[in-house]
Write an enzyme that holds these catalytic residues in place. Structure first.
Site, PDB file in Angstrom:
ATOM      1  N   ASP A  88       0.822  -1.217   0.000  1.00 54.61           N
ATOM      2  CA  ASP A  88       0.000   0.000   0.000  1.00 54.61           C
ATOM      3  C   ASP A  88       0.854   1.265   0.000  1.00 54.61           C
ATOM      4  O   ASP A  88       1.842   1.340   0.737  1.00 54.61           O
ATOM      5  CB  ASP A  88      -0.853   0.038   1.277  1.00 54.61           C
ATOM      6  CG  ASP A  88      -2.312  -0.254   1.017  1.00 54.61           C
ATOM      7  OD1 ASP A  88      -2.747  -0.177  -0.141  1.00 54.61           O
ATOM      8  OD2 ASP A  88      -3.018  -0.564   1.997  1.00 54.61           O
ATOM      9  N   GLU A 120      -5.411   4.356  -3.080  1.00 55.69           N
ATOM     10  CA  GLU A 120      -6.850   4.559  -2.942  1.00 55.69           C
ATOM     11  C   GLU A 120      -7.340   5.691  -3.825  1.00 55.69           C
ATOM     12  O   GLU A 120      -6.652   6.705  -3.993  1.00 55.69           O
ATOM     13  CB  GLU A 120      -7.192   4.870  -1.473  1.00 55.69           C
ATOM     14  CG  GLU A 120      -6.891   3.713  -0.532  1.00 55.69           C
ATOM     15  CD  GLU A 120      -7.331   3.982   0.901  1.00 55.69           C
ATOM     16  OE1 GLU A 120      -8.008   5.003   1.165  1.00 55.69           O
ATOM     17  OE2 GLU A 120      -6.991   3.152   1.760  1.00 55.69           O
ATOM     18  N   GLU A 187     -14.101  -2.037  -1.683  1.00 52.94           N
ATOM     19  CA  GLU A 187     -14.330  -2.206  -0.239  1.00 52.94           C
ATOM     20  C   GLU A 187     -15.644  -1.573   0.202  1.00 52.94           C
ATOM     21  O   GLU A 187     -15.984  -0.447  -0.204  1.00 52.94           O
ATOM     22  CB  GLU A 187     -13.175  -1.567   0.567  1.00 52.94           C
ATOM     23  CG  GLU A 187     -13.408  -1.674   2.079  1.00 52.94           C
ATOM     24  CD  GLU A 187     -12.199  -1.358   2.948  1.00 52.94           C
ATOM     25  OE1 GLU A 187     -11.116  -1.040   2.401  1.00 52.94           O
ATOM     26  OE2 GLU A 187     -12.347  -1.433   4.183  1.00 52.94           O
TER      27      GLU A 187
HETATM   28  O1  KIV Z   1      -4.904  -1.773   4.237  1.00 53.70           O
HETATM   29  C1  KIV Z   1      -5.541  -2.809   4.020  1.00 53.70           C
HETATM   30  O2  KIV Z   1      -5.439  -3.822   4.735  1.00 53.70           O
HETATM   31  C2  KIV Z   1      -6.432  -2.815   2.867  1.00 53.70           C
HETATM   32  C3  KIV Z   1      -7.378  -3.964   2.733  1.00 53.70           C
HETATM   33  C4  KIV Z   1      -8.426  -3.862   3.759  1.00 53.70           C
HETATM   34  C5  KIV Z   1      -7.923  -4.078   1.368  1.00 53.70           C
HETATM   35  O3  KIV Z   1      -6.417  -1.912   2.097  1.00 53.70           O
END
Ligand code: KIV
Length: 269
Positions: A88, A120, A187
């Site tokens: 991420d 995101e 989500e």
């Molecule tokens: O940060 C995370 O764990 C996520 C998932 C919930 C998809 O983005």
């Protein structure tokens, strides 16, 4: 030419080609040991910024620093050999401009060895997704409930309860797919909307609190293992490790206190 044996991981094109095919299995993981277990079953492992809340006790993902993502990303890459690893991009490291996003995504990829990044946002991030994927950085998108925008959204709220909002969510999905995202997390949206989104795009949708009809599913590992005292309603617990850990810790404490802890053999050899 490298002299190390090649590691055969699931690739981005292989994952993308699973649209409409065998459901994609994925979980989050933040450290080497759990990642090694998850690696046997998951097509991709997400080093999610949820680690701020799950591992570090933060009350949202907003405060997660880039260096922390890189540190956990490295651990997960080290612990795995098969799954595609996606890391991420944390809040504040990509929204300002495509150039900024490229600099930080390149750092994540170079310093962790992961295969892709996730960010995101829907239509508003399309330009950045295009910029990154044209420059060698595979991007997984994340639409619907986007936790990094929880202040704007007024909390962690299911999206699409009002049918009038569906067109905007579907537009987000189409925009990220057209911009070059190889998959998108969907989500926290109402089930029929998740189905419509899945039908509207030619890339895999990965549902979390969305629909069983998505092309794959993801859960936060600690949530499904019963390690989190609070989990969202939709999460099924596949394990109940909290009480098992507590029992082990209390047995250990008891043995130490009663001096029945294995003594004579308890030395390094
Ligand atoms: O940060 C995370 O764990 C996520 C998932 C919930 C998809 O983005």
């Amino acid at each position: 030419m490298s002299i190390t044996a090649p590691v055969r991981r699931i690739t981005v094109p292989q994952l993308r080609a699973r649209k409409g095919g065998d459901p994609i299995v994925s979980l989050t993981s933040y450290h080497a040991h759990t990642a090694a277990i998850v690696d046997k079953y998951a097509d991709f492992i997400l080093v999610g910024d949820s680690l701020g809340m799950v591992m570090h006790g933060m009350d949202s993902t907003i405060g997660v620093p880039l260096d922390l993502m890189i540190m956990h990303g490295r651990a997960v890459v080290r612990g795995t050999k098969r799954a595609l690893i996606v890391v991420d991009m944390p809040f504040g490291t990509y929204e300002e401009s495509p150039n900024m996003a490229f600099r930080n995504a390149a750092r994540i990829m170079k310093e962790t060895g992961c295969g892709a990044v996730k960010l995101e946002g829907g239509a508003r991030m399309a330009e950045t997704i295009h910029f990154l994927s044209e420059r060698g950085i595979p991007v997984m998108a994340h639409i619907g409930l986007t936790p990094q925008s929880s202040h704007v959204m007024g909390g962690f709220k299911t999206q699409g309860r009002d049918e009038d909002t569906w067109a905007a969510h579907i537009n987000d999905a189409v925009a990220v797919a057209e911009a070059g995202a190889f998959a998108t997390v969907v989500e926290g949206v109402v089930e029929p909307l998740a189905r419509k989104i899945t039908a509207a795009v030619n890339i895999p949708t990965i549902g979390i609190g969305a629909s069983a009809q998505c092309d794959g599913q993801i859960l936060v590992l600690e949530d499904m293992l019963g390690l989190n005292p609070w989990v969202p309603k939709f999460v099924k617990k596949y394990g109940d490790l909290g009480p098992a850990i507590e029992q082990a810790v209390s047995d250990y404490a008891e043995e130490v206190k009663s001096r029945s802890f294995p003594g004579e053999d308890n030395v390094y050899r």
